[in-house]
Design a protein around this motif. Structure first.
Motif, short mmCIF file in Angstrom:
data_model
loop_
_atom_site.label_atom_id
_atom_site.label_comp_id
_atom_site.label_asym_id
_atom_site.label_seq_id
_atom_site.Cartn_x
_atom_site.Cartn_y
_atom_site.Cartn_z
N ASP A 67 -3.12 10.91 -0.26
CA ASP A 67 -2.89 12.24 -0.84
C ASP A 67 -4.21 12.91 -1.23
O ASP A 67 -4.38 14.11 -1.04
N LEU A 68 -5.13 12.14 -1.75
CA LEU A 68 -6.46 12.67 -2.07
C LEU A 68 -7.18 13.10 -0.79
O LEU A 68 -7.76 14.18 -0.73
N LEU A 69 -7.11 12.26 0.23
CA LEU A 69 -7.80 12.57 1.48
C LEU A 69 -7.22 13.83 2.15
O LEU A 69 -7.93 14.54 2.85
N ALA A 70 -5.94 14.08 1.94
CA ALA A 70 -5.29 15.24 2.54
C ALA A 70 -5.38 16.50 1.67
O ALA A 70 -4.99 17.58 2.12
N HIS A 71 -5.89 16.38 0.46
CA HIS A 71 -5.96 17.51 -0.46
C HIS A 71 -6.88 18.59 0.11
O HIS A 71 -8.00 18.30 0.54
N PRO A 72 -6.44 19.84 0.14
CA PRO A 72 -7.25 20.90 0.75
C PRO A 72 -8.58 21.17 0.05
O PRO A 72 -9.51 21.67 0.68
N THR A 73 -8.68 20.84 -1.23
CA THR A 73 -9.94 21.08 -1.94
C THR A 73 -10.54 19.76 -2.41
O THR A 73 -11.19 19.71 -3.45
N ARG A 74 -10.35 18.73 -1.60
CA ARG A 74 -10.88 17.42 -1.99
C ARG A 74 -12.41 17.48 -2.11
O ARG A 74 -13.07 18.27 -1.45
N PRO A 75 -12.93 16.59 -2.92
CA PRO A 75 -14.39 16.52 -3.05
C PRO A 75 -15.01 15.85 -1.82
O PRO A 75 -14.29 15.34 -0.95
N ARG A 104 2.08 6.20 -6.90
CA ARG A 104 1.57 5.87 -8.24
C ARG A 104 0.08 6.23 -8.35
O ARG A 104 -0.36 6.81 -9.34
N VAL A 105 -0.69 5.90 -7.32
CA VAL A 105 -2.12 6.22 -7.32
C VAL A 105 -2.32 7.73 -7.25
O VAL A 105 -3.15 8.29 -7.97
N ALA A 106 -1.54 8.40 -6.40
CA ALA A 106 -1.65 9.86 -6.28
C ALA A 106 -1.36 10.53 -7.62
O ALA A 106 -2.08 11.45 -8.03
N ALA A 107 -0.33 10.07 -8.32
CA ALA A 107 0.03 10.67 -9.61
C ALA A 107 -1.07 10.41 -10.64
O ALA A 107 -1.41 11.31 -11.42
N ALA A 108 -1.62 9.21 -10.65
CA ALA A 108 -2.68 8.89 -11.61
C ALA A 108 -3.93 9.73 -11.35
O ALA A 108 -4.53 10.26 -12.29
N LEU A 109 -4.33 9.86 -10.09
CA LEU A 109 -5.50 10.68 -9.78
C LEU A 109 -5.24 12.15 -10.09
O LEU A 109 -6.10 12.83 -10.65
N SER A 110 -4.05 12.62 -9.77
CA SER A 110 -3.71 14.01 -10.06
C SER A 110 -3.77 14.30 -11.55
O SER A 110 -4.34 15.31 -11.98
N ALA A 111 -3.21 13.40 -12.35
CA ALA A 111 -3.25 13.59 -13.80
C ALA A 111 -4.68 13.55 -14.33
O ALA A 111 -5.06 14.36 -15.19
N GLU A 112 -5.48 12.63 -13.80
CA GLU A 112 -6.87 12.55 -14.24
C GLU A 112 -7.64 13.82 -13.87
O GLU A 112 -8.37 14.37 -14.68
N PHE A 113 -7.46 14.29 -12.63
CA PHE A 113 -8.20 15.47 -12.19
C PHE A 113 -7.73 16.73 -12.92
O PHE A 113 -8.51 17.63 -13.17
N ALA A 115 0.83 -1.20 0.00
CA ALA A 115 0.00 0.00 0.00
C ALA A 115 0.87 1.26 0.00
O ALA A 115 0.62 2.20 -0.77
N VAL A 116 1.91 1.27 0.81
CA VAL A 116 2.82 2.42 0.85
C VAL A 116 3.55 2.56 -0.48
O VAL A 116 3.75 3.66 -0.99
N GLU A 117 3.93 1.43 -1.06
CA GLU A 117 4.63 1.43 -2.35
C GLU A 117 3.75 1.99 -3.47
O GLU A 117 4.22 2.72 -4.35
N LEU A 118 2.46 1.66 -3.45
CA LEU A 118 1.55 2.09 -4.51
C LEU A 118 1.04 3.52 -4.34
O LEU A 118 0.56 4.14 -5.30
N ARG A 119 1.12 4.05 -3.14
CA ARG A 119 0.54 5.37 -2.86
C ARG A 119 0.99 6.45 -3.84
O ARG A 119 0.13 7.16 -4.40
#
Length: 154
Positions: free
Chosen positions: A122-130, A90-99, A84-88
């Motif tokens: 990273d999504l959960l900590a984002h200041p303007t998360r949905p 990669r997932v953050a970058a993919a979501l960031s690129a998509e958003f 999970a820590v290893e993938l974090r």
């Protein structure tokens, strides 16, 4: 369904933890068709058609963030804390690129066991998360997930 509060399809996103149960196949299948455990069959029945299908992503212990239509081969890799820590990132970058490309959704439904939230830190900590709806029980949480989708008019 409550269509009075309907959320446009482009304004919602569904993130689902992958499942150990997968379709028995030797060829690659779309992720939405490969995963076959927990709430995924019920979710596939409800959201398995375009345009809703286009708003479903899987959190995969093997691949990170996967679009519902990404072809995948069967694999057996459970998510553990190290992975999970290893993938974090990669997932953050993919979501960031998509958003960045499509805009931040107004609401996200997450149907995943607690360990999968590490991938979304990273999504959960984002200041303007949905607005995020979390259903922690992938196996029997479908009724709660369906209620969220009902409020979206999906």
């Amino acid at each position: 369904m409550n269509h009075k509060l309907a959320l446009p399809v482009s304004d919602g996103l569904v993130l689902v933890g992958c499942s150990k149960e997968k379709a028995a196949t030797r060829r690659a299948l779309a992720a939405f068709d490969l995963y076959d455990g927990g709430c995924i069959p019920a979710m596939r029945d409800r959201l398995g058609y375009w345009p809703h299908r286009d708003r479903v992503r899987f959190l995969s212990a093997e691949h990170g963030l996967v679009h519902a239509d990404t072809p995948l081969h069967t694999y057996d890799r459970p998510l553990d804390p190290h992975r999970a820590v290893e993938l974090r990132p990669r997932v953050a970058a993919a979501l960031s690129a998509e958003f960045e490309a499509t805009g931040m959704p107004d609401e996200i439904l997450v149907v995943a066991e607690p360990l999968y939230l590490v991938l979304l830190a990273d999504l959960l900590a984002h200041p303007t998360r949905p607005r995020i709806h979390w259903i922690p029980d992938h196996t029997s949480g479908w009724p709660a997930a369906a209620r969220v989708l009902d409020t979206w008019g999906w």
